[in-house]
Design a protein around this motif. Structure first.
Motif, PDB file in Angstrom:
ATOM      1  N   UNK A   1       0.829  -1.210   0.000  1.00 13.90           N
ATOM      2  CA  UNK A   1       0.000   0.000   0.000  1.00 13.90           C
ATOM      3  C   UNK A   1       0.865   1.262   0.000  1.00 13.90           C
ATOM      4  N   UNK A   2       1.799   1.340   0.963  1.00 13.48           N
ATOM      5  CA  UNK A   2       2.588   2.572   1.087  1.00 13.48           C
ATOM      6  C   UNK A   2       3.470   2.788  -0.141  1.00 13.48           C
ATOM      7  N   UNK A   3       4.161   1.718  -0.568  1.00 10.14           N
ATOM      8  CA  UNK A   3       5.083   1.894  -1.694  1.00 10.14           C
ATOM      9  C   UNK A   3       4.345   2.259  -2.969  1.00 10.14           C
ATOM     10  N   UNK A   4       3.190   1.630  -3.211  1.00 11.63           N
ATOM     11  CA  UNK A   4       2.453   1.952  -4.430  1.00 11.63           C
ATOM     12  C   UNK A   4       2.045   3.418  -4.439  1.00 11.63           C
ATOM     13  N   UNK A   5       1.528   3.881  -3.302  1.00  6.82           N
ATOM     14  CA  UNK A   5       1.090   5.271  -3.250  1.00  6.82           C
ATOM     15  C   UNK A   5       2.263   6.230  -3.432  1.00  6.82           C
ATOM     16  N   UNK A   6       3.373   5.942  -2.764  1.00  9.71           N
ATOM     17  CA  UNK A   6       4.516   6.853  -2.869  1.00  9.71           C
ATOM     18  C   UNK A   6       5.115   6.840  -4.269  1.00  9.71           C
ATOM     19  N   UNK A   7       5.262   5.649  -4.870  1.00 10.87           N
ATOM     20  CA  UNK A   7       5.836   5.628  -6.221  1.00 10.87           C
ATOM     21  C   UNK A   7       4.897   6.319  -7.194  1.00 10.87           C
ATOM     22  N   UNK A   8       3.594   6.276  -6.918  1.00 10.94           N
ATOM     23  CA  UNK A   8       2.661   7.012  -7.766  1.00 10.94           C
ATOM     24  C   UNK A   8       2.919   8.512  -7.643  1.00 10.94           C
ATOM     25  N   UNK A   9       3.128   8.961  -6.396  1.00 13.66           N
ATOM     26  CA  UNK A   9       3.406  10.382  -6.186  1.00 13.66           C
ATOM     27  C   UNK A   9       4.706  10.794  -6.850  1.00 13.66           C
ATOM     28  N   UNK A  10       5.709   9.928  -6.742  1.00 12.64           N
ATOM     29  CA  UNK A  10       7.011  10.268  -7.311  1.00 12.64           C
ATOM     30  C   UNK A  10       6.942  10.228  -8.832  1.00 12.64           C
TER      31      UNK A  10
END
Lengths: 366, 296
Positions: free
Chosen positions: B103-112
């Motif tokens: 969950x966290x990594x997907x959201x952050x990589x989306x932001x990046x």
């Protein structure tokens, strides 16, 4: 009796699918079948024996690439053996098993999450080999996958085949092969789990020392289950390669391994049905979100800026599903179904029957 | 020879950063017996905040906020997920952390997205020369900071009340609880400390000579897993040694990869995992890990 009827119904529906649904759904379904086979394998390892593996994507890669290597005709740049494709498929599964066997000195000795971290090495090492051994794997661009040909019947688009006025192309033909392979995988895994090996595996998971005391060769079982699960991975890889018609190294990364773990947790650890259910959930979700991204709020169509892309939305959803399932639904989706089924009928009279108090629950003995 | 010294110092420096990550990983394992696969996402969260906030509030404030936020996220994971999960096997807890990580990594990589974010650190691309040896300033700062943090942690672990409570809880949770150690607080603080350390490590993984924070940073963080396990998952000394071994191996293999072309390009990224496998073959519990003994 009802069970029998239900299964016949399910089988009939699955058989009719290629006659009614288009290529998109067939491909999605085939991905789900491949995922189901792989998930059954990893559920034998993680769910039934308690050994965590992050390296499952590696065995899918081994299966897929071994099939391509054995069946392709050698060219100037790319190696190949040009074996009959059926034989190549079988050999690919064997090679995946051998790869798992080579890892057995570690798979037999480490337990649980330790093994999980150690198997990261398979993923990263595997990716390294896939990108660098260009003669075998085609490097970054991957390789084209030869069509499967079983006893003169080709699983490709030619020769043209029309059944009941429905043109049967690659996907339609593979659909039935996929069904057969999934059925075979289910039956075999059920056999393993219900018999002596299954009990030994569960005992190792629940209490390693007790298992050893009762005469279960713990290390040998761990290594053996690892080999079996890697063969399942190899078979899933072969099917995946046939559907994709091209193998690319990037696909077989850490994310794929995580997907598989998500599948078995969501479906239900330790059971074959759970693995299949979880595989369906995890592999259908992104496709459904892609297909209907227009009508779902917050999800944007792929390629448009802003908003969550369907693939990302699906990942977030099933990541959350993993957490939710472990917190609130131990046993996964399958456990939920069982619970609903086994719920005792409500009694009319307020009987003062002794209900099991919390104290009688046996505490977890380490 | 100068190349060798440069590679060695660089290796030790990056190894110290890996040791920071591995240390957090080990602390969490000791306190809650959870193998935390969400560690890479904690690191990414801390690093991401620093990279986004420094143009607004300046580098040092951003670093503070990043560290605090990563600690907070880690504590939240412990409080909301790990503590609530009532499971028999610790493997399942490990899988829960994988869910959190997804969950966290997907959201952050989306932001990046496809961006490469600069960390805004004051050291930039300055280099220092000692004799013939050229070293990046960032590497020296990383080494000093990591050494200071690790020393501070080990001293706290040994001498403060918090450290004693933590060690008691790791030794025998039930007895510690009876002695008045609040297990909930201990494990939550362990997670928070680990999150903070990961955020600091994120800073040093993304500064010069690396271009910056991008979506693959969490994969780089995965190299700290072999560091933790080859040292022994329950040993803080092991985490330090493991981090250094991994750092030096990676630096050497990358530095000399032109002499080892037969191993293929990018062998430096794989070498840590190979070293881990070799060590696990000889010592399945890691170099400093306690062998599991059981009385029947």
């Amino acid at each position: 009796m009802y069970r029998c009827l239900a299964w016949t119904g399910v089988a009939a529906v699955l058989f009719l699918v290629p006659f009614y649904l288009d290529g998109f759904w067939l491909q999605t379904g085939l991905f789900a079948m491949s995922a189901a086979i792989g998930a059954i394998g990893i559920n034998l390892l993680t769910g039934a024996t308690g050994q965590l593996s992050m390296g499952h994507a590696f065995f899918l890669a081994v299966g897929a690439y071994a099939y391509v290597f054995f069946s392709a005709e050698p060219t100037a740049k790319l190696g190949g053996l040009g074996l009959p494709t059926g034989l190549a498929a079988v050999l690919a599964v064997v090679v995946a098993g051998v790869a798992g066997g080579l890892f057995s000195p570690i798979a037999g000795r480490l337990k649980g999450a330790y093994l999980g971290i150690a198997t990261f090495a398979l993923i990263f090492g595997g990716q390294h080999v896939l990108f660098n051994a260009e003669h075998l794997t085609g490097g970054f661009n991957g390789r084209a996958v030869p069509e499967l040909d079983l006893f003169g019947f080709s699983f490709g688009d030619t020769p043209a085949l029309v059944v009941l006025q429905v043109p049967f192309g690659t996907l339609e033909r593979l659909w039935f092969l996929g069904l057969a392979l999934v059925a075979l995988s289910i039956v075999f895994a059920q056999g393993v789990l219900k018999g002596r090996p299954g009990r030994a595996m569960n005992t190792i998971r629940d209490h390693e020392i007790a298992a050893g005391v009762m005469g279960v060769p713990v290390a040998r079982y761990r290594a053996g289950v690892f080999v079996l699960s890697s063969m399942y991975g190899g078979l899933a890889g072969v099917l995946l390669a046939l559907v994709f018609q091209r193998t690319v190294p990037e696909y077989f990364g850490v994310l794929l391994s995580l997907d598989y773990l998500a599948m078995i947790v969501i479906g239900g650890l330790g059971s074959v049905g759970g693995a299949v259910g979880g595989a369906l959930f995890v592999s259908l979700l992104p496709q459904l979100l892609t297909k209907y991204s227009d009508s779902i709020p917050l999800v944007a169509a792929p390629g448009t800026p802003g908003g969550v892309s369907p693939a990302e939305a699906a990942r977030i959803l099933y990541g959350a599903a993993v957490v939710t399932v472990v917190l609130f639904l131990p046993g996964g989706l399958l456990g939920l179904i069982r619970k609903i089924r086994l719920r005792p009928p409500r009694l009319r009279l307020p009987l003062s029957s002794p209900s099991p108090s919390p104290e009688t629950r046996s505490p977890h003995v380490p | 020879m100068t190349t060798f010294v440069e590679l060695l110092v660089n290796g030790i420096s990056i190894g110290a950063v890996y040791a920071l990550i591995a240390l957090g990983f080990v602390i969490i394992f000791k306190a809650t017996e959870v193998v935390n696969f969400a560690h890479a996402s904690l690191l990414l969260a801390g690093g991401y905040l620093v990279a986004r906030l420094w143009p607004l509030v300046g580098f040092w404030a951003a670093l503070l906020i990043g560290v605090a936020a990563a600690a907070l996220v880690a504590a939240a994971i412990e409080f909301l997920v790990i503590r609530r999960a009532d499971v028999a096997s610790h493997s399942v807890l490990a899988i829960v952390t994988i869910g959190v990580d997804i969950v966290i990594t997907t959201e952050l990589t989306r932001q990046i997205g496809t961006d490469v974010l600069a960390m805004g650190d004051p050291w930039g691309s300055e280099v220092v020369r000692f004799g013939g040896v050229t070293l990046a300033e960032t590497r020296i700062v990383a080494l000093v900071t990591a050494a200071a943090l690790i020393t501070a942690f080990l001293l706290a672990f040994k001498y403060t009340g918090w450290g004693v409570a933590m060690r008691a809880a790791a030794e025998d949770a039930e007895t510690a609880a009876l002695m008045g150690v609040r297990l909930g607080r201990v494990s939550m603080s362990a997670w928070a400390v680990a999150g903070g350390l990961a955020a600091v490590a994120a800073l040093f993984l993304c500064v010069f000579p690396t271009p910056g924070l991008d979506r693959s940073t969490s994969l780089v963080a995965l190299k700290a897993f072999p560091a933790a396990i080859l040292g022994g998952l329950d040993s803080t000394t092991g985490a330090l040694v493991g981090g250094l071994v991994i750092g030096v191996t990676e630096s050497m293999m990358s530095g000399y990869q032109n002499d080892m072309v037969f191993l293929g390009r990018g062998i430096g990224d794989v070498a840590p995992f190979l070293v881990m496998l070799v060590i696990l073959l000889i010592r399945p519990a890691g170099l400093f890990g306690t062998k599991e003994l059981a009385r029947v």
